[in-house]
Design a protein around this motif. Structure first.
Motif, PDB file in Angstrom:
ATOM      1  N   GLU A 120      -2.954 -11.480  20.180  1.00  0.00           N
ATOM      2  CA  GLU A 120      -1.580 -11.605  19.499  1.00  0.00           C
ATOM      3  C   GLU A 120      -1.553 -10.523  18.487  1.00  0.00           C
ATOM      4  O   GLU A 120      -2.360 -10.300  17.739  1.00  0.00           O
ATOM      5  N   PHE A 121      -0.363  -9.910  18.550  1.00  0.00           N
ATOM      6  CA  PHE A 121       0.072  -8.802  17.836  1.00  0.00           C
ATOM      7  C   PHE A 121       0.916  -9.018  16.622  1.00  0.00           C
ATOM      8  O   PHE A 121       1.991  -9.821  16.800  1.00  0.00           O
ATOM      9  N   PRO A 122       0.302  -9.196  15.313  1.00  0.00           N
ATOM     10  CA  PRO A 122       1.105  -9.505  14.234  1.00  0.00           C
ATOM     11  C   PRO A 122       2.605  -8.613  14.232  1.00  0.00           C
ATOM     12  O   PRO A 122       2.320  -7.521  14.463  1.00  0.00           O
ATOM     13  N   PRO A 123       3.541  -9.211  13.666  1.00  0.00           N
ATOM     14  CA  PRO A 123       4.716  -8.216  13.443  1.00  0.00           C
ATOM     15  C   PRO A 123       4.707  -7.245  12.185  1.00  0.00           C
ATOM     16  O   PRO A 123       3.725  -7.236  11.451  1.00  0.00           O
ATOM     17  N   THR A 124       5.770  -6.217  12.368  1.00  0.00           N
ATOM     18  CA  THR A 124       5.762  -5.535  11.295  1.00  0.00           C
ATOM     19  C   THR A 124       7.157  -5.191  10.601  1.00  0.00           C
ATOM     20  O   THR A 124       8.100  -6.015  11.120  1.00  0.00           O
ATOM     21  N   ASP A 125       7.238  -4.882   9.473  1.00  0.00           N
ATOM     22  CA  ASP A 125       8.354  -5.041   8.676  1.00  0.00           C
ATOM     23  C   ASP A 125       8.289  -3.712   7.960  1.00  0.00           C
ATOM     24  O   ASP A 125       7.740  -3.587   6.939  1.00  0.00           O
ATOM     25  N   ALA A 126       9.271  -2.383   8.269  1.00  0.00           N
ATOM     26  CA  ALA A 126       9.312  -1.346   7.616  1.00  0.00           C
ATOM     27  C   ALA A 126       9.381  -1.393   6.056  1.00  0.00           C
ATOM     28  O   ALA A 126       8.900  -0.820   5.027  1.00  0.00           O
ATOM     29  N   ALA A 127      10.559  -2.490   5.610  1.00  0.00           N
ATOM     30  CA  ALA A 127      10.845  -2.564   4.170  1.00  0.00           C
ATOM     31  C   ALA A 127       9.625  -3.249   3.472  1.00  0.00           C
ATOM     32  O   ALA A 127       9.373  -2.925   2.473  1.00  0.00           O
ATOM     33  N   VAL A 128       9.039  -4.133   4.117  1.00  0.00           N
ATOM     34  CA  VAL A 128       7.867  -4.585   3.302  1.00  0.00           C
ATOM     35  C   VAL A 128       6.624  -3.744   3.105  1.00  0.00           C
ATOM     36  O   VAL A 128       6.146  -3.710   2.005  1.00  0.00           O
ATOM     37  N   ARG A 129       6.481  -2.826   4.185  1.00  0.00           N
ATOM     38  CA  ARG A 129       5.466  -1.916   4.247  1.00  0.00           C
ATOM     39  C   ARG A 129       5.698  -0.904   3.211  1.00  0.00           C
ATOM     40  O   ARG A 129       4.676  -0.536   2.117  1.00  0.00           O
ATOM     41  N   ALA A 130       7.114  -0.437   2.906  1.00  0.00           N
ATOM     42  CA  ALA A 130       7.510   0.640   2.095  1.00  0.00           C
ATOM     43  C   ALA A 130       7.288   0.055   0.505  1.00  0.00           C
ATOM     44  O   ALA A 130       6.934   0.685  -0.562  1.00  0.00           O
ATOM     45  N   GLY A 131       7.590  -1.248   0.597  1.00  0.00           N
ATOM     46  CA  GLY A 131       7.424  -1.933  -0.875  1.00  0.00           C
ATOM     47  C   GLY A 131       5.886  -1.851  -1.205  1.00  0.00           C
ATOM     48  O   GLY A 131       5.476  -1.613  -2.481  1.00  0.00           O
ATOM     49  N   VAL A 165      -5.388  -1.508   4.442  1.00  0.00           N
ATOM     50  CA  VAL A 165      -5.301  -2.606   3.396  1.00  0.00           C
ATOM     51  C   VAL A 165      -3.735  -3.102   3.321  1.00  0.00           C
ATOM     52  O   VAL A 165      -3.373  -4.210   3.172  1.00  0.00           O
ATOM     53  N   ILE A 166      -2.807  -1.963   3.366  1.00  0.00           N
ATOM     54  CA  ILE A 166      -1.532  -2.241   3.215  1.00  0.00           C
ATOM     55  C   ILE A 166      -1.081  -2.918   4.357  1.00  0.00           C
ATOM     56  O   ILE A 166      -0.204  -3.977   4.625  1.00  0.00           O
ATOM     57  N   ARG A 167      -1.452  -2.790   5.848  1.00  0.00           N
ATOM     58  CA  ARG A 167      -1.151  -3.438   7.012  1.00  0.00           C
ATOM     59  C   ARG A 167      -1.671  -4.848   6.857  1.00  0.00           C
ATOM     60  O   ARG A 167      -0.746  -5.771   7.150  1.00  0.00           O
ATOM     61  N   ALA A 168      -2.931  -5.233   6.096  1.00  0.00           N
ATOM     62  CA  ALA A 168      -3.048  -6.686   6.056  1.00  0.00           C
ATOM     63  C   ALA A 168      -2.318  -7.543   4.961  1.00  0.00           C
ATOM     64  O   ALA A 168      -1.728  -8.581   5.512  1.00  0.00           O
ATOM     65  N   LEU A 169      -1.954  -6.687   4.076  1.00  0.00           N
ATOM     66  CA  LEU A 169      -0.966  -7.413   3.173  1.00  0.00           C
ATOM     67  C   LEU A 169       0.571  -7.603   3.796  1.00  0.00           C
ATOM     68  O   LEU A 169       1.091  -8.521   3.427  1.00  0.00           O
ATOM     69  N   GLU A 170       0.756  -6.650   4.493  1.00  0.00           N
ATOM     70  CA  GLU A 170       2.208  -6.631   5.082  1.00  0.00           C
ATOM     71  C   GLU A 170       2.136  -7.870   5.976  1.00  0.00           C
ATOM     72  O   GLU A 170       3.335  -8.613   5.937  1.00  0.00           O
ATOM     73  N   VAL A 171       1.154  -8.126   6.783  1.00  0.00           N
ATOM     74  CA  VAL A 171       1.072  -9.151   7.744  1.00  0.00           C
ATOM     75  C   VAL A 171       1.143 -10.395   7.031  1.00  0.00           C
ATOM     76  O   VAL A 171       1.637 -11.505   7.356  1.00  0.00           O
ATOM     77  N   HIS A 172       0.292 -10.656   5.987  1.00  0.00           N
ATOM     78  CA  HIS A 172       0.254 -11.676   5.134  1.00  0.00           C
ATOM     79  C   HIS A 172       1.685 -12.227   4.758  1.00  0.00           C
ATOM     80  O   HIS A 172       1.945 -13.112   4.719  1.00  0.00           O
ATOM     81  N   ARG A 173       2.273 -11.228   4.075  1.00  0.00           N
ATOM     82  CA  ARG A 173       3.853 -11.297   3.546  1.00  0.00           C
ATOM     83  C   ARG A 173       4.680 -11.946   4.616  1.00  0.00           C
ATOM     84  O   ARG A 173       5.437 -12.611   4.246  1.00  0.00           O
TER      85      ARG A 173
END
Length: 310
Positions: A120-131, A165-173
């Motif tokens: 399973e591939f977790p989703p991405t969100d450019a705005a969340v990642r930028a934040g 680390v940022i990717r892991a937090l992005e996925v959780h958010r």
């Protein structure tokens, strides 16, 4: 096993192993014996025009066997494992609908797993990642690591660099789930059998050197020059491909052809070692010697034994 022995109970077949081990040839032979169609699982063979340097089979060498997921990307596009998972499974279903056997062939281990396994591939969100990147700039990486430890201790212990680390937090958010919950398990998505070609390391070392020299003689530099005109340097995936990266330096006048060839050989050998390590870790793979005169018969035996009893 004859052509008529194949049917809906024949599992998806994957022919895997290090570069230069003869996967393409065995894939063709299995397809001819079973009524199969080939699905490419070599990430660099996705790219149009990257033919010599990826050892892509010519149309004649495919011997009339349908091949899928070759030449599907421009060199400026980035390959995606998640997209490959979707596309490969769509193609496998189409091959099945025609009454044929899907045969994955390639050495890109993660792409093979994406096609075959419950992955399973977790989703991405450019705005969340930028934040999150802005928060890192303001508060520092230790603060983000501390936050990750609170919501996903397993990932916090395993991950250290900023990007992960940022990717892991992005996925959780985005999902509310810890990034560690997306870690893969070795469970097939549908019935499958993997055949891994084994080559003695010393033999493979020599084969890879011969292979690169043959690519140079066939016109690898001219191929790189043509692709450079079509944006090769701007492609994040294609520009790093073995041989292409080195021969761009020849075009820039940094290296002579001989040095580029030697560096390509060394890099290809390192890559083959990583492939061997990757596939050795999967106990489900049935290893067969690449030079065995009974290779096809033994591979068909592996496929036959993997079929459920009717």
């Amino acid at each position: 096993m004859s052509r008529t022995d194949a049917g809906p109970t024949t599992p998806v077949i994957a022919v895997v192993g290090p570069t230069g081990s003869g996967k393409s040839e065995l894939g063709i032979a299995l397809a001819e014996a079973l009524g199969g169609e080939i699905i490419n699982a070599d990430a660099m063979q996705f790219y149009r025009g990257m033919d010599i340097g990826t050892a892509k089979l010519s149309v004649d060498e495919r011997r009339g066997i349908p091949h899928h997921l070759l030449d599907i990307l421009d060199v400026r596009e980035e390959a995606s494992v998640a997209r490959y998972q979707q596309h490969s499974r769509e193609v496998m279903a189409q091959v099945r609908a025609r009454g044929n056997v899907p045969i994955l062939v390639g050495g890109s281990g993660l792409y093979i797993r994406a096609a075959l396994d419950e992955l399973e591939f977790p989703p991405t969100d450019a705005a969340v990642r930028a934040g999150l990147e802005a928060e890192k700039s303001k508060f520092g990486l230790p603060a983000l690591r501390e936050r990750l430890a609170a919501v996903d201790p397993a990932s916090a212990e395993r991950l250290g660099d900023e990007r992960r680390v940022i990717r892991a937090l992005e996925v959780h958010r985005i999902t509310g789930r810890p990034f560690s919950s997306f870690m893969p398990h070795r469970v097939y998505h549908q019935p499958a059998v993997q055949i891994g070609l084994q080559v003695d390391r010393d033999v493979l070392k020599d084969r890879l050197a011969d292979r690169v020299h043959a690519m140079v003689e066939r016109g690898l530099l001219d191929e790189v020059r043509r692709l450079d005109d079509h944006g090769l340097r701007s492609g994040r995936t294609a520009s790093r491909a073995l041989g292409y990266n080195q021969f761009l330096r020849v075009l820039d006048g940094i290296w002579p052809t001989a040095e580029a060839a030697e560096d390509t050989i060394a890099a290809t050998r390192r890559f083959a070692r990583r492939q061997l390590t990757w596939f050795r870790a999967d106990e489900r793979i049935h290893g067969l010697q690449w030079h065995d005169p009974q290779l096809l018969a033994k591979a068909l035996g592996v496929v036959c034994s993997a079929r459920p009893l009717s």
